[in-house]
Motif scaffolding. Structure first.
Motif, PDB file in Angstrom:
ATOM      1  N   ARG A  77     -13.335 -23.001 -25.448  1.00  0.00           N
ATOM      2  CA  ARG A  77     -12.517 -22.406 -24.388  1.00  0.00           C
ATOM      3  C   ARG A  77     -12.372 -23.330 -23.185  1.00  0.00           C
ATOM      4  NH1 ARG A  77     -14.335 -16.033 -25.154  1.00  0.00           N
ATOM      5  NH2 ARG A  77     -13.185 -15.812 -27.120  1.00  0.00           N
ATOM      6  N   GLU A  80      -9.620 -25.543 -24.096  1.00  0.00           N
ATOM      7  CA  GLU A  80      -8.337 -24.830 -24.000  1.00  0.00           C
ATOM      8  C   GLU A  80      -7.820 -24.848 -22.565  1.00  0.00           C
ATOM      9  OE1 GLU A  80      -8.441 -21.484 -27.524  1.00  0.00           O
ATOM     10  OE2 GLU A  80      -9.037 -20.885 -25.509  1.00  0.00           O
ATOM     11  N   CYS A 123     -10.593 -18.281 -20.655  1.00  0.00           N
ATOM     12  CA  CYS A 123      -9.711 -19.211 -21.362  1.00  0.00           C
ATOM     13  C   CYS A 123      -8.266 -18.716 -21.197  1.00  0.00           C
ATOM     14  CB  CYS A 123     -10.118 -19.299 -22.839  1.00  0.00           C
ATOM     15  SG  CYS A 123      -9.507 -17.955 -23.860  1.00  0.00           S
ATOM     16  N   PRO A 124      -7.279 -19.514 -21.633  1.00  0.00           N
ATOM     17  CA  PRO A 124      -5.882 -19.096 -21.453  1.00  0.00           C
ATOM     18  C   PRO A 124      -5.530 -17.789 -22.183  1.00  0.00           C
ATOM     19  CG  PRO A 124      -6.011 -21.415 -22.060  1.00  0.00           C
ATOM     20  CD  PRO A 124      -7.385 -20.857 -22.214  1.00  0.00           C
ATOM     21  N   HIS A 125      -6.388 -17.355 -23.121  1.00  0.00           N
ATOM     22  CA  HIS A 125      -6.128 -16.103 -23.850  1.00  0.00           C
ATOM     23  C   HIS A 125      -6.899 -14.943 -23.248  1.00  0.00           C
ATOM     24  CE1 HIS A 125      -5.967 -19.636 -26.592  1.00  0.00           C
ATOM     25  NE2 HIS A 125      -4.730 -19.191 -26.657  1.00  0.00           N
ATOM     26  N   ASP A 160      -7.337 -15.164 -30.130  1.00  0.00           N
ATOM     27  CA  ASP A 160      -6.920 -16.554 -30.212  1.00  0.00           C
ATOM     28  C   ASP A 160      -6.534 -16.863 -31.662  1.00  0.00           C
ATOM     29  OD1 ASP A 160      -6.596 -19.230 -29.999  1.00  0.00           O
ATOM     30  OD2 ASP A 160      -8.666 -19.687 -29.485  1.00  0.00           O
TER      31      ASP A 160
END
Ligand SMILES: [Zn+2]
Length: 220
Positions: A77, A80, A123-125, A160
Motif C-alpha cells: 500500500r 500504491e 492506500c488509494p483504495h 484492490d
C-alpha cells in the motif's frame, strides 16, 4: 509467478482470515493454483506457526501470521500511494507493480518510503496502511448493498481488484465521493446512486465490494 508463503498469508487476511476460518477452496480460487499446491503450503504454514488449520473447516491466521501478512500489505500500500501521488498512476493501474515491489522492499526501505510520503494512513483504495510490526486493523464498515434507498453515503474503501477497479473507472466512481442511494433493483440488480453531478447504476456484484460510511438516512 508462483505465489510464495507471504502471498498466501496476504490472501488469507484479505478474505477475512484474521477473524474467521478460510477454506482451502477459497484460497485455490484466489490464487488460481491447484488444490494440491494449496494443501502442501498450508502444511508448511501450520508447521511455522503462521496459521491454524481445522480439518474440514479451513485455516485462520495466528498472531504471527497476521503480523507477517500485515507487513506485506504495508509495503504494497505504501508503493500504491507512491505510484499514484508521484508517478501519476491511476488507482486501477497500481496493483501489478505494487505486487512486484512489495516483495523486494526491505524494512528500511518501507520506513524511508513512509517518511517520504508523510506517513499516509490509507492506500488509494481506502485500505488502511499498518505501521511497522503492527497487525492491520481494517475499520469495520458495511458495503453499499447494506443500506436502504435514501441513505447518504461516502465511498470509503473498495477491494484492490483489477477488474473491479476498471469497472469503477468506467463508471467514473471515485473514492471519498458522496452519494445518495436512489434506487435498488430487485433480485440483486443494480444499485443506483446519485449526487448533484452524477447518477450511476452500480452492479450488485461491485456494490457488494464497495465499503461506505453512512452519513445520513435511515438506520440499518
Ligand atoms: Zn490499495
Amino acid at each position: 509467478m508462483t505465489p510464495n508463503r507471504e502471498d498466501y498469508l496476504k490472501l488469507i487476511l484479505e478474505l477475512g482470515g484474521d477473524q474467521e476460518k478460510i477454506s482451502n477452496k477459497q484460497i485455490v480460487s484466489g490464487l488460481n493454483i491447484s488444490a494440491a499446491s494449496v494443501s502442501e503450503m498450508i502444511t508448511k504454514l501450520v508447521k511455522e506457526g503462521l496459521v491454524d488449520h481445522t480439518p474440514y473447516q479451513g485455516v485462520q491466521l495466528t498472531q504471527a501470521g497476521l503480523v507477517n501478512a500485515s507487513s506485506l500489505i504495508r509495503r504494497h500500500r505504501l508503493w500504491e500511494v507512491f505510484l499514484v501521488e508521484h508517478l501519476q498512476y491511476s488507482w486501477n493501474e497500481v496493483h501489478d507493480d505494487a505486487e512486484v515491489l512489495e516483495h523486494v522492499t526491505s524494512k528500511k526501505l518501507a520506513e524511508r518510503l513512509e517518511d517520504y510520503l508523510s506517513h499516509p494512513m490509507y492506500c488509494p483504495h481506502g485500505g488502511m496502511i499498518p505501521k511497522a510490526d503492527e497487525p492491520i486493523r481494517e475499520q469495520k464498515r458495511h458495503t453499499l448493498t447494506s443500506y436502504p434507498i435514501g441513505t447518504k453515503v461516502r465511498i470509503a474503501r473498495v477491494l484492490d481488484e483489477k477488474e473491479l477497479l476498471d469497472y469503477l473507472v468506467s463508471l467514473d466512481l471515485q473514492i471519498h465521493e458522496i452519494y445518495t442511494i436512489s434506487d435498488i433493483a430487485d433480485y440483486e440488480g443494480p444499485i443506483t446512486i446519485e449526487n448533484e453531478t452524477k447518477k450511476l447504476a452500480v452492479s450488485f456484484k461491485a456494490a457488494s465490494t464497495i465499503f461506505v460510511d453512512q452519513l445520513e438516512g435511515c438506520d440499518q
